[in-house]
Design a protein around this motif. Structure first.
Motif, short mmCIF file in Angstrom:
data_model
loop_
_atom_site.label_atom_id
_atom_site.label_comp_id
_atom_site.label_asym_id
_atom_site.label_seq_id
_atom_site.Cartn_x
_atom_site.Cartn_y
_atom_site.Cartn_z
N GLN A 181 0.83 -1.20 0.00
CA GLN A 181 0.00 0.00 0.00
C GLN A 181 0.86 1.24 0.00
OE1 GLN A 181 -3.58 0.33 -0.11
NE2 GLN A 181 -2.81 2.37 -0.63
N ALA A 182 0.73 2.01 -1.06
CA ALA A 182 1.46 3.27 -1.15
C ALA A 182 0.58 4.39 -0.59
CB ALA A 182 1.83 3.57 -2.59
N SER A 183 1.19 5.35 0.06
CA SER A 183 0.47 6.49 0.60
C SER A 183 1.38 7.71 0.62
CB SER A 183 -0.02 6.18 2.02
OG SER A 183 1.08 5.93 2.88
N GLY A 184 0.80 8.86 0.90
CA GLY A 184 1.59 10.07 1.02
C GLY A 184 1.49 11.03 -0.14
N GLY A 185 0.72 10.67 -1.15
CA GLY A 185 0.57 11.56 -2.29
C GLY A 185 -0.24 12.78 -1.94
N GLY A 186 -0.30 13.71 -2.87
CA GLY A 186 -1.07 14.93 -2.65
C GLY A 186 -0.76 15.97 -3.69
N SER A 190 8.16 19.33 -1.95
CA SER A 190 8.58 17.97 -1.61
C SER A 190 7.38 17.14 -1.13
CB SER A 190 9.63 17.98 -0.50
OG SER A 190 10.79 18.66 -0.90
N LEU A 191 7.50 15.85 -1.35
CA LEU A 191 6.56 14.89 -0.80
C LEU A 191 7.33 13.64 -0.43
CD1 LEU A 191 3.44 14.96 -3.19
CD2 LEU A 191 3.48 15.62 -0.77
N ARG A 192 6.82 12.93 0.55
CA ARG A 192 7.43 11.66 0.95
C ARG A 192 6.36 10.57 0.85
NH1 ARG A 192 11.99 9.99 3.58
NH2 ARG A 192 11.87 8.09 4.84
N LEU A 193 6.59 9.63 -0.03
CA LEU A 193 5.68 8.51 -0.20
C LEU A 193 6.13 7.34 0.66
CD1 LEU A 193 5.14 8.54 -4.08
CD2 LEU A 193 4.00 9.90 -2.32
N SER A 194 5.17 6.61 1.16
CA SER A 194 5.47 5.43 1.96
C SER A 194 4.83 4.21 1.32
CB SER A 194 4.92 5.59 3.38
OG SER A 194 5.57 6.64 4.05
N CYS A 195 5.46 3.08 1.52
CA CYS A 195 4.94 1.80 1.02
C CYS A 195 4.95 0.82 2.19
CB CYS A 195 5.81 1.29 -0.12
SG CYS A 195 5.37 -0.34 -0.75
N GLU A 196 3.78 0.35 2.56
CA GLU A 196 3.66 -0.64 3.62
C GLU A 196 3.39 -2.01 3.02
OE1 GLU A 196 1.72 2.48 6.87
OE2 GLU A 196 0.94 0.45 6.66
#
Length: 128
Positions: free
Chosen positions: A5-10, A17-23
């Motif tokens: 699951q990727a998250s952190g977009g916007g 800057s943005l930081r995306l996370s992958c769980e």
């Protein structure tokens, strides 16, 4: 059940800057390289970055080299994509994927078919 699951977009302005996370769950995360891909409207899916299973090796597309940084935290089964100096051309849906191949080079890790597991994407929009 394998899950990514990727998250952190916007929405962010150019230069931001943005930081995306992958769980990840459901597989032995330590044994898989994690790749980040993006797909903009009307374009093919593009390999952006990849981090090897131990985190020591990283690979980047020329279009993001020097601006993006990929990392992982194996004890937490997560990976991250730090995106700096964002440009409107970075606008896309970003997703993470996993492959058990640990000795592939960039040419291998940049190809979507090299990856076994895929997660839902997160949308990134960069305004000019």
């Amino acid at each position: 059940e394998v899950q990514l699951q990727a998250s952190g977009g916007g929405l962010v302005q150019a230069g931001g800057s943005l930081r995306l996370s992958c769980e990840a769950s459901g597989f032995n995360f330590d044994d898989y390289a994690i790749g980040w891909f993006r797909q903009a409207p009307g374009k093919e899916r593009e390999g952006v970055a990849c981090v090897g299973s131990s985190g020591e090796r990283t690979y980047y597309a020329d279009t993001v080299k020097g601006r993006f940084a990929v990392s992982r935290n194996n004890p937490e089964n997560t990976a991250a994509l730090q995106m700096d100096s964002l440009k409107p051309d970075d606008t896309a849906v970003y997703c993470c994927a996993a492959t058990p191949v640990f000795n592939g080079g960039y040419d291998y890790y940049s190809v979507p078919s090299s990856f076994n597991y895929w997660g839902q994407g997160t949308e990134v929009t960069v305004s000019s």
